[in-house]
Motif scaffolding. Sequence first.
Motif, mmCIF file in Angstrom:
data_model
loop_
_atom_site.group_PDB
_atom_site.id
_atom_site.type_symbol
_atom_site.label_atom_id
_atom_site.label_comp_id
_atom_site.label_asym_id
_atom_site.label_seq_id
_atom_site.Cartn_x
_atom_site.Cartn_y
_atom_site.Cartn_z
ATOM 1 N N VAL A 237 0.862 -1.178 0.000
ATOM 2 C CA VAL A 237 0.000 0.000 0.000
ATOM 3 C C VAL A 237 0.896 1.225 0.000
ATOM 4 O O VAL A 237 1.649 1.459 0.952
ATOM 5 C CB VAL A 237 -0.943 0.035 1.217
ATOM 6 N N VAL B 48 1.292 5.050 0.377
ATOM 7 C CA VAL B 48 0.516 6.048 1.108
ATOM 8 C C VAL B 48 1.189 7.409 0.983
ATOM 9 O O VAL B 48 2.369 7.554 1.295
ATOM 10 C CB VAL B 48 0.382 5.664 2.596
ATOM 11 N N TYR C 35 -13.044 -1.079 -0.885
ATOM 12 C CA TYR C 35 -12.136 -1.731 0.058
ATOM 13 C C TYR C 35 -11.892 -3.177 -0.363
ATOM 14 O O TYR C 35 -10.742 -3.654 -0.390
ATOM 15 C CB TYR C 35 -12.735 -1.677 1.462
ATOM 16 N N VAL D 44 -2.982 5.099 -1.990
ATOM 17 C CA VAL D 44 -4.025 5.657 -1.116
ATOM 18 C C VAL D 44 -3.595 7.038 -0.625
ATOM 19 O O VAL D 44 -2.427 7.254 -0.267
ATOM 20 C CB VAL D 44 -4.279 4.732 0.097
ATOM 21 N N PRO E 246 -4.585 8.998 2.480
ATOM 22 C CA PRO E 246 -5.361 8.826 3.712
ATOM 23 C C PRO E 246 -5.990 10.107 4.252
ATOM 24 O O PRO E 246 -6.815 10.036 5.157
ATOM 25 C CB PRO E 246 -4.336 8.255 4.689
ATOM 26 N N ALA F 7 -6.059 2.718 4.949
ATOM 27 C CA ALA F 7 -4.827 2.222 4.322
ATOM 28 C C ALA F 7 -4.145 1.194 5.214
ATOM 29 O O ALA F 7 -3.688 0.141 4.740
ATOM 30 C CB ALA F 7 -3.885 3.382 4.025
ATOM 31 N N ALA G 27 -3.757 -2.952 4.573
ATOM 32 C CA ALA G 27 -2.422 -3.544 4.567
ATOM 33 C C ALA G 27 -2.339 -4.684 5.583
ATOM 34 O O ALA G 27 -1.747 -5.740 5.308
ATOM 35 C CB ALA G 27 -1.372 -2.482 4.867
ATOM 36 N N LEU H 285 3.393 -1.116 4.159
ATOM 37 C CA LEU H 285 3.006 0.256 3.833
ATOM 38 C C LEU H 285 4.240 0.995 3.325
ATOM 39 O O LEU H 285 5.317 0.905 3.921
ATOM 40 C CB LEU H 285 2.469 0.964 5.072
ATOM 41 N N THR I 183 -1.540 3.880 12.246
ATOM 42 C CA THR I 183 -1.860 5.038 11.405
ATOM 43 C C THR I 183 -1.124 6.275 11.892
ATOM 44 O O THR I 183 -0.608 7.066 11.089
ATOM 45 C CB THR I 183 -3.383 5.289 11.400
#
Length: 242
Positions: free
Chosen positions: A39, A41, A99, A114, A116, A133, A137, A144, A191
């Motif tokens: 992913v 980001v 998703y 992505v 976020p 995100a 993952a 990530l 996150t």
Amino acid sequence: MAELVYHPVIGFARTLFKAWDLQIDCQGSENIPRSGGAVLVSNHISYLDFVFDGLAALPAKRLVRFMAKESVFRHRVSGPLMRAMKHIPVDRAQGETAYAQALDALRSGEIVGVFPEATISQSFTLKSFKSGAVRMAQEAGVPLIPVALWGTQRLWTKGHPRNFKRDHLPITIRVGEAIEASRDKYAGALTRQLRERIQELLDAAQRAYPGRPKGPDDTWWLPAHLGGTAPTPEEVRAAEAR
């Protein structure tokens, strides 16, 4: 399967970059995995951010499937291109479908891009991050990849006219080392860790950025904490509330 549209679009974008005389400084592309799902980001300050995030993955010979708002896929020009490049439409009222599609792409070894923050940051600082995100993952068992962009807002961003002149504009891209999306970690904590890492990359990109305002009327693209006249995050939130 052959990419009949994605590669020609990349070639067209590179031709535009040359025509616009962009000075692109991209570091860290070696952190993009050469195989397997991930992913990617990124911060979000421009309508063209997905183009430059995708550019960062090219040295690894990877194509990124970006999650983008569904309205882009309804446009008569961008819609067919987005679908042909296998990007993922997001209907914010029914995000479960997007998703699930992103999970399928990750599990099949694709890189999914992505943003976020969900929308462009008009203060050009990092907004709060949504946890989607990280959660995808974790569920797909992929890393990530944090990315920070700077300078793209000077080309085309929310509330300002496009600037596609031959203007020697610099664009700075920084790709960080992969972050393991361990299922043992709480998605909210991971996150926050991801956001902190992207903030570090953004700070580094801003320090390395060679561009300077051309005069007192050209400070709109700099955030307030760097001496610019972009609205502060608080001012943006107040305007949105109104």
